[in-house]
Design a protein around this motif. Structure first.
Motif, mmCIF file in Angstrom:
data_model
loop_
_atom_site.group_PDB
_atom_site.id
_atom_site.type_symbol
_atom_site.label_atom_id
_atom_site.label_comp_id
_atom_site.label_asym_id
_atom_site.label_seq_id
_atom_site.Cartn_x
_atom_site.Cartn_y
_atom_site.Cartn_z
ATOM 1 N N MET A 1 0.832 -1.218 0.000
ATOM 2 C CA MET A 1 0.000 0.000 0.000
ATOM 3 C C MET A 1 0.859 1.257 0.000
ATOM 4 O O MET A 1 0.686 2.141 -0.834
ATOM 5 C CB MET A 1 -0.912 -0.053 1.239
ATOM 6 C CG MET A 1 -1.741 1.167 1.428
ATOM 7 S SD MET A 1 -2.843 1.347 0.030
ATOM 8 C CE MET A 1 -2.989 3.073 0.006
ATOM 9 N N ILE A 2 1.836 1.303 0.929
ATOM 10 C CA ILE A 2 2.732 2.457 1.027
ATOM 11 C C ILE A 2 3.463 2.663 -0.303
ATOM 12 O O ILE A 2 3.634 3.792 -0.770
ATOM 13 C CB ILE A 2 3.781 2.226 2.160
ATOM 14 C CG1 ILE A 2 3.093 2.147 3.515
ATOM 15 C CG2 ILE A 2 4.862 3.318 2.169
ATOM 16 C CD1 ILE A 2 2.529 3.444 4.040
ATOM 17 N N GLY A 3 3.835 1.548 -0.927
ATOM 18 C CA GLY A 3 4.548 1.611 -2.199
ATOM 19 C C GLY A 3 3.739 2.341 -3.260
ATOM 20 O O GLY A 3 4.278 3.161 -4.010
ATOM 21 N N PHE A 4 2.447 2.052 -3.323
ATOM 22 C CA PHE A 4 1.596 2.692 -4.328
ATOM 23 C C PHE A 4 1.498 4.197 -4.071
ATOM 24 O O PHE A 4 1.483 4.997 -5.007
ATOM 25 C CB PHE A 4 0.204 2.057 -4.327
ATOM 26 C CG PHE A 4 0.169 0.677 -4.924
ATOM 27 C CD1 PHE A 4 -0.045 0.491 -6.270
ATOM 28 C CD2 PHE A 4 0.394 -0.440 -4.137
ATOM 29 C CE1 PHE A 4 -0.056 -0.778 -6.841
ATOM 30 C CE2 PHE A 4 0.388 -1.714 -4.682
ATOM 31 C CZ PHE A 4 0.159 -1.892 -6.031
ATOM 32 N N LYS A 6 3.797 5.996 -2.567
ATOM 33 C CA LYS A 6 5.106 6.545 -2.940
ATOM 34 C C LYS A 6 5.199 6.757 -4.445
ATOM 35 O O LYS A 6 5.748 7.735 -4.911
ATOM 36 C CB LYS A 6 6.214 5.589 -2.493
ATOM 37 C CG LYS A 6 6.569 5.673 -1.020
ATOM 38 C CD LYS A 6 7.717 4.728 -0.764
ATOM 39 C CE LYS A 6 8.130 4.722 0.699
ATOM 40 N NZ LYS A 6 9.110 3.657 0.966
ATOM 41 N N LYS A 7 4.665 5.789 -5.182
ATOM 42 C CA LYS A 7 4.697 5.901 -6.653
ATOM 43 C C LYS A 7 3.875 7.104 -7.114
ATOM 44 O O LYS A 7 4.312 7.884 -7.973
ATOM 45 C CB LYS A 7 4.161 4.598 -7.266
ATOM 46 C CG LYS A 7 3.963 4.612 -8.756
ATOM 47 C CD LYS A 7 2.490 4.471 -9.051
ATOM 48 C CE LYS A 7 2.139 4.961 -10.415
ATOM 49 N NZ LYS A 7 0.735 5.330 -10.523
ATOM 50 N N ALA A 10 5.731 10.247 -6.228
ATOM 51 C CA ALA A 10 6.891 10.430 -7.113
ATOM 52 C C ALA A 10 6.445 10.983 -8.465
ATOM 53 O O ALA A 10 7.138 11.797 -9.081
ATOM 54 C CB ALA A 10 7.610 9.099 -7.296
ATOM 55 N N MET A 11 5.268 10.550 -8.900
ATOM 56 C CA MET A 11 4.772 11.009 -10.205
ATOM 57 C C MET A 11 4.414 12.482 -10.211
ATOM 58 O O MET A 11 4.559 13.162 -11.219
ATOM 59 C CB MET A 11 3.526 10.204 -10.589
ATOM 60 C CG MET A 11 3.858 8.885 -11.225
ATOM 61 S SD MET A 11 2.383 7.928 -11.400
ATOM 62 C CE MET A 11 1.555 8.812 -12.689
ATOM 63 N N LYS A 13 5.644 14.796 -8.094
ATOM 64 C CA LYS A 13 6.597 15.668 -7.404
ATOM 65 C C LYS A 13 7.019 16.857 -8.272
ATOM 66 O O LYS A 13 7.302 17.935 -7.748
ATOM 67 C CB LYS A 13 7.808 14.877 -6.909
ATOM 68 C CG LYS A 13 8.706 14.313 -7.968
ATOM 69 C CD LYS A 13 9.787 13.443 -7.370
ATOM 70 C CE LYS A 13 10.516 12.728 -8.502
ATOM 71 N NZ LYS A 13 11.261 11.565 -8.071
ATOM 72 N N TYR A 55 -0.612 9.744 -17.150
ATOM 73 C CA TYR A 55 0.675 9.045 -17.231
ATOM 74 C C TYR A 55 0.479 7.548 -17.031
ATOM 75 O O TYR A 55 1.077 6.735 -17.734
ATOM 76 C CB TYR A 55 1.645 9.585 -16.174
ATOM 77 C CG TYR A 55 2.195 10.943 -16.485
ATOM 78 C CD1 TYR A 55 3.025 11.136 -17.586
ATOM 79 C CD2 TYR A 55 1.902 12.045 -15.684
ATOM 80 C CE1 TYR A 55 3.538 12.388 -17.875
ATOM 81 C CE2 TYR A 55 2.411 13.295 -15.966
ATOM 82 C CZ TYR A 55 3.233 13.462 -17.061
ATOM 83 O OH TYR A 55 3.738 14.694 -17.348
ATOM 84 N N ASP A 56 -0.365 7.193 -16.058
ATOM 85 C CA ASP A 56 -0.655 5.776 -15.803
ATOM 86 C C ASP A 56 -1.207 5.115 -17.061
ATOM 87 O O ASP A 56 -0.786 4.034 -17.463
ATOM 88 C CB ASP A 56 -1.705 5.622 -14.694
ATOM 89 C CG ASP A 56 -1.132 5.912 -13.314
ATOM 90 O OD1 ASP A 56 0.091 5.958 -13.186
ATOM 91 O OD2 ASP A 56 -1.940 6.098 -12.381
ATOM 92 N N TRP A 61 0.060 1.409 -16.834
ATOM 93 C CA TRP A 61 0.371 1.062 -15.441
ATOM 94 C C TRP A 61 -0.766 0.264 -14.814
ATOM 95 O O TRP A 61 -0.534 -0.665 -14.041
ATOM 96 C CB TRP A 61 0.658 2.341 -14.642
ATOM 97 C CG TRP A 61 0.473 2.169 -13.165
ATOM 98 C CD1 TRP A 61 -0.602 2.556 -12.426
ATOM 99 C CD2 TRP A 61 1.383 1.538 -12.233
ATOM 100 N NE1 TRP A 61 -0.426 2.216 -11.111
ATOM 101 C CE2 TRP A 61 0.785 1.587 -10.967
ATOM 102 C CE3 TRP A 61 2.627 0.948 -12.365
ATOM 103 C CZ2 TRP A 61 1.384 1.069 -9.826
ATOM 104 C CZ3 TRP A 61 3.235 0.430 -11.218
ATOM 105 C CH2 TRP A 61 2.622 0.494 -9.973
#
Lengths: 210, 285
Positions: A1-4, A6-7, A10-11, A13, A55-56, A61
């Motif tokens: 979950m945290i990873g998603f 973060k992604k 990041a997109m 930022k 972008y996704d 993605w």
């Protein structure tokens, strides 16, 4: 979950600079006593997040993320959480700046009007999110784009008009008359509409094929 | 030796295409080459395995578990390279590392960083600045860096030059030796598969045409090259497909030895996977 999450962060930022510039412009305009554009800032968060769907979509993605553990659920959840976190953060920054601007300009802080304006803006922003995200998940960001612009600009124009020509303090008076209940009711409504919207999006995405 | 992947009677219907009763198994520690022409159903099968497409019928078991019921548990141990599907290109390998750390329990940042170095990929550059080959290498590095037990690779070597291809193939082989990983690898570049695949599964027009060990396929199958007169003497039961070329007939036979003992035809060539695909798809019965 945290990873998603973060992604997603990041997109977007690269858009933080734009948001920073807008906050700066708001502060300058506020200090000069010009038009109050504070209501635009939270809306920008949703607009930025909506661009992340493009972008996704471009790099497929959504299909790839399904191959990751719990990808179908977490990718939807992260979009909502990231958007809401960012919106709340921007609302907080705007409120603090509004206090400073109010104090510099008038040597007093009009707590009620500032909080009510931001509360209304937050409500409007979440309304955009809750309507648009299921539409995006159902029809794709390209098809939903027209709807997004109509909705966002409609709300921005209405709020812009209200802040220019109508003294919003009457809302504060009404709210103070109803004491805290209306705030609690609105908060419950906001949570309910975000939850329902999330569940609808999750349902749509859980059935989606790529 | 158990099966890592079992597919039974997988069916999926589209308006203009259909997967028909796909069944095959991938034993533990093996590489299966999944071959077929464009549009044959390779990617659709892979998407069904990963639950990217829904509403299919049949049974898919990974590590002995139903792929839909145990989705999260299964995917912790699967690494994937999918054709044209990946992270948004505004992200960098560093972003992918940070993201995957929060997704896979076994994500190995050091391993990912080693692969980036091995493939000469800069970790702070956006994916959009990478060439097609570099992107593919990044996808492979991402698929490998959480110690998967099963790799599902859809055209992992497409876009790579021969040197990079050899490098990647070598990596797949070394993973198999070290980690007891199994690999399902779909590829158009069948020469790669001849060297590394233990099994070959051939799909054509949504149907599995054959699924055999590579040795069995390459040792037993053959191409008989003969004249028209010789061809007319061959019993239809003794060949699978044939193709008429300018000067001769090319006849695909299932068992070179048996054929040789029955017919007095001198030229029976060893088969390549390319030959097999062309004859199976374009040949006449």
């Amino acid at each position: 979950m945290i990873g998603f999450i973060k992604k997603d962060l990041a997109m977007i930022k690269s858009n933080f600079k734009l948001l920073g510039v807008l906050i700066f412009v708001y502060a300058i305009m506020g200090l000069m006593g010009k038009m109050d554009i504070s209501f635009i800032l939270p809306f920008m968060c949703v607009m930025i997040m909506i661009s992340s769907f493009s972008y996704d979509n471009y790099n497929k993605w959504d299909a790839y993320c399904i191959s990751l553990p719990n990808g179908r659920k977490n990718s939807v959840k992260s979009k909502y959480i990231t958007t809401i976190l960012m919106t709340l953060m921007v609302c907080l920054i705007t409120i603090i700046l509004s206090f400073i601007i109010s104090y510099v300009n008038t040597k007093t802080i009009n707590y009620e009007q500032i909080l009510v304006t931001m509360f209304g803006t937050l409500f409007g922003t979440l309304l955009v999110l809750t309507i648009m995200y299921p539409i995006i998940y159902k029809f794709g960001v390209e098809k939903a784009r027209i709807g997004i612009f109509l909705l966002v600009f409609g709300i921005v124009i209405v709020f812009g008009f209200l802040s220019q020509y109508i003294d919003l303090s009457f809302i504060a008076k009404t709210l103070s008359f109803l004491e805290n209940y209306i705030v609690i009711i609105l908060v419950i409504i906001m949570i309910a509409m975000v939850y329902i919207s999330y569940k609808v999006s999750e349902k749509i995405f859980s059935k989606k094929e790529f | 030796m158990g099966n890592i992947l079992e597919i039974k009677n997988l069916c999926k219907k589209y308006d203009n295409f259909e997967l028909k009763n796909i069944s095959f198994t991938l034993p533990k520690g093996m590489i299966m080459g999944f071959i077929g022409e464009n549009g044959a159903g390779k990617t659709t099968t892979i998407k069904a395995i990963l639950d990217i497409i829904k509403s299919y019928t049949g049974e898919i078991k990974i590590f002995g578990l139903d792929n839909r019921k145990y989705d999260e548990k299964i995917k912790e141990d699967i690494g994937v390279v999918l054709d044209d599907m990946f992270f948004p290109e505004i992200l960098t390998p560093d972003d992918i590392n940070n993201t995957m750390k929060g997704i896979y329990k076994n994500w190995d940042s050091n391993m990912f960083s080693d692969y980036l170095k091995k493939f000469s990929l800069l970790s702070n550059k956006q994916i959009k600045t990478f060439s097609k080959g570099m992107r593919k290498k990044l996808e492979i590095a991402t698929a490998l860096s959480h110690h998967p037990k099963l790799l599902i690779l859809d055209e992992p070597t497409s876009g790579l030059d021969p040197v990079a291809r050899a490098e990647v193939i070598q990596i797949f082989q070394s993973i198999l030796e070290k980690d007891e990983c199994s690999i399902l690898l779909s590829s158009h570049i069948t020469t790669d598969l001849e060297h590394i695949a233990d099994y070959i599964t051939f799909i054509n027009n949504g149907e599995i045409v054959l699924s055999k060990t590579t040795n069995e396929l390459l040792d037993k199958y053959g191409i008989v090259k003969c004249t028209e007169k010789e061809f007319k003497e061959i019993d239809k039961k003794d060949y699978i497909k044939y193709k008429k070329t300018k000067y001769e007939y090319e006849v695909l036979v299932e068992n070179k030895k048996d054929f040789k003992s029955k017919y007095n035809i001198a030229v029976i060539d060893k088969i390549t996977l390319d030959d097999l695909m062309v004859l199976m798809i374009k040949g006449e019965e």
